[in-house]
Enzyme design. Structure first.
Site, PDB file in Angstrom:
ATOM      1  N   SER A   1       0.846  -1.190   0.000  1.00 44.92           N
ATOM      2  CA  SER A   1       0.000   0.000   0.000  1.00 44.92           C
ATOM      3  C   SER A   1       0.890   1.253   0.000  1.00 44.92           C
ATOM      4  CB  SER A   1      -0.968  -0.033   1.182  1.00 44.92           C
ATOM      5  OG  SER A   1      -1.945   0.971   1.072  1.00 44.92           O
TER       6      SER A   1
ATOM      7  N   ASP B   1      -8.997  -4.606  -6.298  1.00 42.42           N
ATOM      8  CA  ASP B   1      -8.659  -3.626  -5.261  1.00 42.42           C
ATOM      9  C   ASP B   1      -9.546  -2.390  -5.423  1.00 42.42           C
ATOM     10  OD1 ASP B   1      -7.457  -1.830  -3.510  1.00 42.42           O
ATOM     11  OD2 ASP B   1      -5.441  -2.554  -3.929  1.00 42.42           O
TER      12      ASP B   1
ATOM     13  N   HIS C   1      -7.648  -5.048  -1.610  1.00 43.95           N
ATOM     14  CA  HIS C   1      -6.403  -4.364  -1.251  1.00 43.95           C
ATOM     15  C   HIS C   1      -5.501  -5.213  -0.359  1.00 43.95           C
ATOM     16  CE1 HIS C   1      -3.755  -0.985  -0.972  1.00 43.95           C
ATOM     17  NE2 HIS C   1      -3.946  -0.812   0.316  1.00 43.95           N
TER      18      HIS C   1
END
Length: 751
Positions: free
Chosen positions: A621, A696, A728
């Site tokens: 991320s 995602d 995600h």
């Protein structure tokens, strides 16, 4: 003399031989850590047992928990079960022989009913819909709340007589006496109008889903109305069928239109709705609503789009008129997380609000007009959470990073100590000194009972797994220990595992940074080892915490058993070190954070036991974004990198998060582009692995698609892997095991 010496030598030899044999036997007995131990179907061997689902009862001296399909009432004093409130194996739905398997529950305010959720269907990070049932504890009747489709956010009224819920973007109320269902709104429509629930970006970035609140007397409902019709749609393809399905939802990327948000109040007796005046500006945020102690006075938090101003409004529920009673402005941004401890005292005369105006998050008390009464905490440390206020004893409880940015501890504060009024001659008043209640090094989280008689203390550290203990709040003595995780300690004793060490270093610019290091179990200071750095680095985040091993750090320990040193460094922009340290990255995300990871690599290269030519980096991320920058801008310092689900241009990320730290792209184009990895692909030198899930909904797969295109155009060779339909977190099914096996093999080959 000689005889004695010979005898002694034989004895030494015998003892040495015995020690070697025992050590060899123990070594032969010890297990080798494997990926199956961490990500296997049985779960991680590092996962501690905990005490969860504890709901304190108002009826004093009791709490309830959810266990094996039952809701059980326990005595706090003895820890013994005193009553089974609900048993799903025996309770039957009214009018049938059907049973249910509940997954969550809520006890009504009068503690006479249970609201049970079944057949939960996840939507996004926090949202879900489910079938809800009402169980009457006296009559033992189990009744389905609605047969008109699954509901969201079902919530009992304060007196337990009604339930409000959301279905198909509309708000409904059910009278439990008659089981009559009535609609409060009717204009809800997917991807256009939402009543009573959040849109995607509010759910993700303001961390809530339930966009309505019962008034204290249960006569009114305040609710949000989102008009997201002008918000652009994002389209994801869902793979698996002959033809992929399109999933479209409203996602406002930086600089794009947001939902227009209104606040309404519905009066149940008259069915009248009152629109609240939140100002003429519609391009703004309403991140919180909260009823005061007055059932006709609603508190509203309002932020401008750039999020550098936060206001508290008090709204008259009868006419919708508002008054601004408190404001905070910043040259950078006002982070909701650091101003999110608003508490209205029971006497209705004052409220407590957190603020960073001193440079650190602290607590202040104001009267209902917004006049400052006194500062409650102060110092070069931060309040992390306001746990509550025992108004009878005038004691406030909070957790703080006062001891160390890497730790969290419990404190109490005596509100009865008067604060003298300032005079022209007097020096600034120092608030009363907090009393530290937690005693063990590490991190502590607290579950406080509503009457402040007891609290559960959850303690952990890098060396000690979770322990859970029950304490008396007045004396803070331990009543008993509920969980020691002794079985976990014994289980891990069978492994020769490396330990986590904490360190500090000073960068070339004179900034002191915190870090941790995991060395191989057979570490030899005369040898040189490869290093894998782990990074997240986002604003206000921390990876350097004195907490127990999770699945990720367990994987790091596995790599350490294979001869790697693992290191993590919290650079500028991370949390618990004050406003100036955190906001240093404002308007230039990625720049200072990358510099500090490079500084970390340069520091490690000076250590005699580090192979400076074999330093790698990994993150997911924001950490994937950082890894991508380190492998390009910092190409001279990192041999290999693994980027998971990275943001590669902030132009593709959502409004609330991105504009808080970068302003809009229309106002700060350089802040968006100068530190986008896409702009630096020509600098890539080392081995690089890019991983992303196609499903995602948060950091879109689009980020990696454009990054890959740029790398190809630059003629750079790299590895990539996509996970179909994964979100995600890139998990689900066998995904984690597959992903970490791939990453392990990749590290062994390329670092």
């Amino acid at each position: 003399m000689t005889k004695t010496t010979i005898s002694f030598s034989k004895h030494v030899y015998a003892v040495g031989l015995f020690v070697c044999l025992v050590a060899g036997h123990l070594a032969a007995q010890q297990k080798t850590l494997s990926l199956t131990d961490i990500f296997g179907p049985q779960g991680s061997i590092f996962t501690p047992r905990t005490v969860s689902g504890v709901n304190w009862m108002k009826a004093g001296g009791f709490y309830t928990t959810q266990q094996s399909g039952k809701i059980i009432k326990y005595s706090i004093a003895t820890g013994e079960a005193v009553e089974t409130l609900f048993d799903q194996s025996t309770a039957r739905v009214e009018g049938s022989n059907q049973t249910i398997q509940f997954e969550a529950y809520e006890l009504s305010g009068d503690e006479r009913k249970l609201l049970l959720a079944t057949n939960i269907e996840r939507i996004y990070r926090r949202s879900f819909k489910a079938d809800f049932y009402i169980y009457d504890l006296a009559s033992k009747k189990l009744t389905q709340l609605s047969k008109n489709g699954k509901q969201m956010l079902a919530t009992l009224s304060p007196d337990g007589s009604k339930v409000v819920f959301v279905r198909d973007n509309n708000l409904f109320v059910t009278d439990l006496a008659t089981m009559t269902e009535q609609s409060i709104t009717t204009d809800g429509k997917r991807n256009e109008i939402i009543n009573g629930a959040c849109d995607w970006v509010y759910e993700e970035e303001f961390s809530f889903v339930k966009a309505f609140e019962w008034s204290p007397d249960g006569k009114k409902i305040a609710f949000y109305r989102f008009d997201e019709s002008r918000v652009p749609e994002y389209n994801m393809q869902i793979w698996g069928d002959l033809y992929p399905k399109d999933y479209r939802y409203k996602y406002p990327k930086a600089g794009e239109p947001n939902s227009i948000v209104q606040i309404w109040i519905h009066d149940l007796a008259t069915a009248q709705k009152t629109k609240i005046d939140v100002g003429t500006e519609t391009d703004q945020y309403i991140p919180r609503i909260k009823w005061t102690q007055n059932p006709n006075l609603l508190s509203i938090k309002r932020m401008n789009r750039l999020q550098n101003r936060l206001d508290i409004l008090h709204a008259d529920a009868t006419n919708g008129q508002t008054q601004t009673v408190w404001s905070e402005e910043s040259k950078t941004y006002v982070d909701l997380e650091f101003t999110d401890d608003l508490t209205y005292l029971a006497d209705g005369k004052s409220f407590i609000q957190s603020s960073e105006k001193s440079g650190y998050k602290h607590l202040y008390q104001y009267d209902m007009t917004g006049k400052l009464l006194k500062q409650l905490t102060s110092g070069d440390w931060e309040v992390t959470d306001l746990l509550g206020i025992d108004e009878k004893k005038q004691v406030l409880y909070f957790t703080s990073s006062m001891e160390s940015p890497m730790e969290r501890h419990l404190y109490s504060l005596n509100l009865a100590i008067p604060v003298a009024k300032k005079s022209k001659k007097a020096s600034p008043i120092t608030p009363p000194q907090p009393v530290k209640l937690s005693t063990q090094t590490g991190s502590n989280t607290i579950n406080m009972s509503p009457d402040f008689s007891y609290y559960l203390l959850y303690h952990q550290s890098s060396q000690q797994p979770l322990t859970v203990s029950l304490h008396e709040a007045p004396t803070h003595k331990i009543v008993r220990t509920l969980e020691t995780n002794q079985a976990l300690r014994e289980r891990l004793a069978a492994y020769n595992l490396p330990q986590q060490e904490f360190f500090k270093f000073t960068t070339s610019l004179g900034t002191s940074l915190n870090g941790w290091m995991i060395k191989p179990t057979d570490f030899d200071g005369s040898k040189k080892y490869p290093v894998l750095m782990f990074v997240y680095g986002g604003p206000g985040s921390q990876t350097v915490n004195n907490t127990w091993t999770n699945a990720l750090t367990a994987w790091f320990k596995l790599l350490a058993t294979k001869g790697y040193i693992i290191v993590s460094v919290d650079g500028r922009g991370t949390g618990a070190r004050g406003n100036a340290f955190r906001t240093a990255t404002y308007a230039q995300l990625g720049k200072l954070e990358t510099e500090d990871q490079i500084e970390g690599a340069k520091y490690l290269a000076t250590l005699s036991y580090v192979d400076a030519s074999r330093i790698g980096i990994h993150g997911h991320s924001y950490g994937g974004y950082m890894t991508s920058l380190c492998m390009t801008i910092g190409a001279n310092y990192f041999k290999a990198g693994i980027a998971g689900a990275p943001v590669t241009t902030w132009r593709y990320y959502d409004t609330i998060y991105t504009e808080r730290y970068l302003k809009r792209p229309q106002d700060n184009a350089a802040g968006y582009d100068d530190n986008s990895p896409i702009q630096h692909v020509n600098k890539l030198k080392g081995k690089f692995l890019l991983i992303h899930g196609t499903g995602d909904d948060n950091v879109h797969f689009q980020n990696s698609v454009d990054f890959v295109n740029a790398l190809i155009k630059a003629g750079k060779q790299f590895d990539s892997f996509y996970y179909p339909n994964r979100n995600h977190g890139i998990s689900g099914g066998n995904t984690l095991m597959h992903r970490y096996q791939m990453m392990t093999d990749w590290v062994l080959k390329n670092l």
